[in-house]
Write an enzyme that holds these catalytic residues in place. Structure first.
Site, PDB file in Angstrom:
ATOM      1  N   PHE A   1       0.846  -1.194   0.000  1.00  0.00           N
ATOM      2  CA  PHE A   1       0.000   0.000   0.000  1.00  0.00           C
ATOM      3  C   PHE A   1       0.885   1.249   0.000  1.00  0.00           C
ATOM      4  O   PHE A   1       1.846   1.332   0.773  1.00  0.00           O
ATOM      5  CB  PHE A   1      -0.962   0.012   1.196  1.00  0.00           C
ATOM      6  CG  PHE A   1      -1.996   1.090   1.048  1.00  0.00           C
ATOM      7  CD1 PHE A   1      -3.054   0.946   0.165  1.00  0.00           C
ATOM      8  CD2 PHE A   1      -1.869   2.280   1.733  1.00  0.00           C
ATOM      9  CE1 PHE A   1      -3.980   1.962  -0.016  1.00  0.00           C
ATOM     10  CE2 PHE A   1      -2.801   3.300   1.554  1.00  0.00           C
ATOM     11  CZ  PHE A   1      -3.853   3.145   0.680  1.00  0.00           C
TER      12      PHE A   1
ATOM     13  N   ASP B   1       0.588  -4.436   8.569  1.00  0.00           N
ATOM     14  CA  ASP B   1      -0.502  -3.492   8.329  1.00  0.00           C
ATOM     15  C   ASP B   1      -1.777  -4.315   8.149  1.00  0.00           C
ATOM     16  O   ASP B   1      -1.895  -5.092   7.200  1.00  0.00           O
ATOM     17  CB  ASP B   1      -0.206  -2.660   7.077  1.00  0.00           C
ATOM     18  CG  ASP B   1      -1.273  -1.597   6.822  1.00  0.00           C
ATOM     19  OD1 ASP B   1      -2.401  -1.744   7.338  1.00  0.00           O
ATOM     20  OD2 ASP B   1      -0.975  -0.630   6.092  1.00  0.00           O
TER      21      ASP B   1
ATOM     22  N   TYR C   1     -11.705   2.802   9.572  1.00  0.00           N
ATOM     23  CA  TYR C   1     -12.852   3.209   8.752  1.00  0.00           C
ATOM     24  C   TYR C   1     -13.238   2.216   7.669  1.00  0.00           C
ATOM     25  O   TYR C   1     -14.091   2.512   6.845  1.00  0.00           O
ATOM     26  CB  TYR C   1     -12.641   4.602   8.153  1.00  0.00           C
ATOM     27  CG  TYR C   1     -11.364   4.842   7.380  1.00  0.00           C
ATOM     28  CD1 TYR C   1     -11.213   4.380   6.082  1.00  0.00           C
ATOM     29  CD2 TYR C   1     -10.317   5.566   7.938  1.00  0.00           C
ATOM     30  CE1 TYR C   1     -10.056   4.615   5.359  1.00  0.00           C
ATOM     31  CE2 TYR C   1      -9.155   5.809   7.230  1.00  0.00           C
ATOM     32  CZ  TYR C   1      -9.027   5.340   5.938  1.00  0.00           C
ATOM     33  OH  TYR C   1      -7.878   5.579   5.231  1.00  0.00           O
ATOM     34  N   LYS C   2     -12.609   1.034   7.656  1.00  0.00           N
ATOM     35  CA  LYS C   2     -12.962   0.042   6.649  1.00  0.00           C
ATOM     36  C   LYS C   2     -13.957  -0.955   7.263  1.00  0.00           C
ATOM     37  O   LYS C   2     -15.087  -0.585   7.554  1.00  0.00           O
ATOM     38  CB  LYS C   2     -11.676  -0.620   6.133  1.00  0.00           C
ATOM     39  CG  LYS C   2     -10.737   0.391   5.443  1.00  0.00           C
ATOM     40  CD  LYS C   2      -9.477  -0.275   4.942  1.00  0.00           C
ATOM     41  CE  LYS C   2      -8.491   0.725   4.380  1.00  0.00           C
ATOM     42  NZ  LYS C   2      -8.922   1.285   3.087  1.00  0.00           N
TER      43      LYS C   2
ATOM     44  N   ARG D   1     -12.290  -3.872  -7.996  1.00  0.00           N
ATOM     45  CA  ARG D   1     -12.198  -4.450  -6.657  1.00  0.00           C
ATOM     46  C   ARG D   1     -13.580  -4.477  -5.996  1.00  0.00           C
ATOM     47  O   ARG D   1     -14.295  -3.469  -5.998  1.00  0.00           O
ATOM     48  CB  ARG D   1     -11.229  -3.596  -5.828  1.00  0.00           C
ATOM     49  CG  ARG D   1     -10.808  -4.234  -4.530  1.00  0.00           C
ATOM     50  CD  ARG D   1      -9.786  -3.367  -3.809  1.00  0.00           C
ATOM     51  NE  ARG D   1     -10.414  -2.169  -3.251  1.00  0.00           N
ATOM     52  CZ  ARG D   1      -9.814  -1.366  -2.373  1.00  0.00           C
ATOM     53  NH1 ARG D   1      -8.554  -1.599  -1.981  1.00  0.00           N
ATOM     54  NH2 ARG D   1     -10.436  -0.307  -1.914  1.00  0.00           N
TER      55      ARG D   1
END
Lengths: 412, 412
Positions: A127, A197, A222-223, A371
């Site tokens: 990422f 992560d 927040y996911k 995705r």
């Protein structure tokens, strides 16, 4: 698995013990939201809970709420709840800052542990913010060096120069999941620390930090945790490292006695030393709402359903994938992937825009990835079935060729 | 000034052009809240505005709100509003992270500018987190050294070794205000940068960053700006430095193209490179509510009223201060102080607890400081008068000797 029918999907939903959770979320009627791995949906309980914090705790309680409403204890209290989802002890996790800032803290702490070890080992295509934060440390003048090695050769690249192995557990693009236990053990074997992560893992797949021998971790609120846009992040430091590592971001909330107002910094014992500034109280509250809802569910059922949703989606798309130049990027084996599925398509951007126009919200990741995230708490098997069917229609009828889907959007 | 009467205070309130703003805040009836310099009060418009962001932008708009509701532009948009209160250009301020994290970014950037300059110059008793963050940099292994010098000798201590002069504009405890223009010029004269912490200034006293020749600044969103508990902080980089300095916290939001998902970090042009992680959208929204309300007022009237409130309070307490062992810590001259007033009292902790029990909320700062903040947007002259009178009663009648006021609280 044979190609599922709508009736099959509905039968699976009817038998799903997690089905009642979908009604606990605000989701627009008719929308199939498969982007909860980018921004989780809004729990119905959140607006009222936040309103109470704002009107009563802030508005009426004012400064006294730091104690009376235990705002000051939120980083540890909410960290302990996250710990239950990532296989850690309550005192090994705190909520603070952003994922990027927490990465900086832990990478710098790992580099400071042994001046002879200067390498941050990671993989290309990790990422972006993870790589960028490591590059910021490279430029800082401490001799740190980011070394990128393809995942197949990662074990070979671990040597006595490596301070820390930094990997994203579930890859944000491909959805591929690393073997945390095996790689953490490899790092330990050469005296390096492992830093995971968990942004695309937490709440989506099982994570066993303590059981895997992981040393350090960070993750996103927040996911899958449904903490709201820009929710604070978390960090994990295994108990055995807490008093041996030091955060470079020595703000007052990490002080042994923050309200003594001493001129000299003394790190707090334990995980608290990894706190920095004043916590974002309101977004701590919304993160806690999201967590409390998820913790009502059985984590084993949650993760099993996530795998089953991905399985069904892959099977349903498989029947037309080859004919429409869709290439599966995500591993087929459930234990080797996260809770999202990615397909490569040369015109992926336009295809995703066309899907969104049809009410199926996934996202596009440059240069060519479609995705689809499956949040087991609110996505249904019917969602997965309908998403596959809509994708087929978009491709078969060439709807994505409409010129309005051609322009690249600013944020994806 | 003669000792004011209640009628005098009411006459001043009646003539106050800012008086209508008080009704725009939620404040419990009968409470005299003089701690807005620690946590600002709740604007009445904030709960509904936040609820709309939560239910509509997050709940309905979901991931699309990053563009549709311009969440992605909030750091710059809100920064531009703060710029109007601190004498900066719109493109010189962004909202991000905490004050502590922003201090780290700017101190590290200043140290990286010239490897020959290793000294961070500050004063003993500066706000703790400012000193702690500098001490974290000292320990990082870059040769940085924090040098503390009493403010009277600050100009003499500025030499060619100093990378950055880091001062808090208005002292959190004493309320004393530094001469920003004079000290920034002294720093510039020896080739050092100046970095101002505006946490106790912004929205309380006039600040002219560009006009003062300041180089760098940070500040807090939850004090006079009424942004809510743990609101994000801001940072200022004078235009002339923006492309010459680099943040050590190179998160993706500071990248030239955050959504290109490149492996290599390239700093964004201008102030954006000082952003790091994903912005806390909900607390950005409440900060913007607080700012929008403040920006409805005339800043000149705002700051003049703050000075007048402090003047009246000092005059009203002066008449009994000596008889009750109260010593004024804050400068009497309005241009040399902020918008809060502090008195030393040997039993300050108990005295403040007794005042709070009487409905006058100020705060205590160890070891012996009673601190009273005057937020000109919602505090009245009657507040100042009543606070002085209640303080007199608490001291004259010895109410603070009640044993329930003796124990030290956890957070002050």
């Amino acid at each position: 698995m044979t190609v599922p029918s709508l009736a099959d999907a509905r039968a699976l939903d009817a038998a799903d013990p997690l089905r009642p959770f979908r009604a606990r979320f605000e989701l627009p009627d008719g929308l199939i939201y498969l982007d909860g791995n980018s921004l989780g949906a809004l729990p119905k309980a959140t607006p009222a809970a936040l309103d109470r914090v704002v009107r009563e705790e802030w508005g009426r309680g004012l400064i006294g709420s730091w104690n009376a409403a235990d705002w000051i204890g939120a980083p540890q209290r909410i960290g302990a709840k996250i710990a239950r989802l990532v296989g850690a002890e309550a005192h090994e996790v705190v909520v603070a800052d952003s994922t990027s800032v927490n990465l900086f803290k832990l990478l710098a702490a790992a580099l400071a542990r042994d001046p002879a070890r200067r390498v941050i080992l990671s993989e290309p295509g990790n990422f972006p913010t993870d790589l960028y934060v490591a590059q910021g440390l490279e430029r800082l003048g401490l001799g740190a060096r980011l070394k990128l090695v393809e995942r197949e050769r990662m074990a070979d690249a671990l040597d006595g120069e490596v301070a820390v192995l930094m990997l994203t557990h579930v890859h944000y693009k491909s959805g591929a999941r690393h073997d945390m236990a095996a790689l953490s053990a490899e790092a330990t074997a050469v005296g390096a620390l492992s830093l995971w992560d968990l942004s695309h893992s937490t709440g989506g797949v099982p994570v066993e930090l303590d059981g895997s021998g992981a040393d350090l971790a960070v993750g996103c609120g927040y996911k899958y945790l449904n903490g709201g846009p820009g929710a604070p992040a978390f960090l994990y430091v295994a108990e055995r490292w807490q008093d041996l590592l030091a955060s470079p971001l020595t703000g007052w909330m990490g002080h042994a006695a923050p309200f003594a107002f001493d001129d000299g910094y003394r790190p707090a014992p334990g995980i608290d030393r990894f706190l920095c500034g004043t916590p974002p109280v309101l977004q701590m509250a919304t993160l806690e709402c999201g967590l409390d809802l998820m913790l009502e569910s059985d984590p084993a059922a949650l993760f099993a359903k996530g795998q089953a949703l991905c399985d069904m989606f892959i099977t349903a798309v498989d029947r037309f994938a080859a004919g429409h130049s869709l290439e599966l990027v995500t591993p087929r084996e459930a234990l080797r992937r996260g809770s999202h599925v990615s397909w490569r398509h040369a015109d992926g951007y336009a295809v995703m825009q066309a899907l969104i126009a049809e009410g199926v919200v996934g996202d596009f990741r440059a240069p060519d990835i479609l995705r689809f995230g499956f949040a087991p708490l609110y996505n249904s098997f019917e969602d997965a079935w309908r998403a596959a069917n809509t994708l087929h229609a978009v491709l078969a009828e060439g709807r994505w060729r409409d010129p309005r889907f051609a322009a690249r959007q600013r944020v994806t």
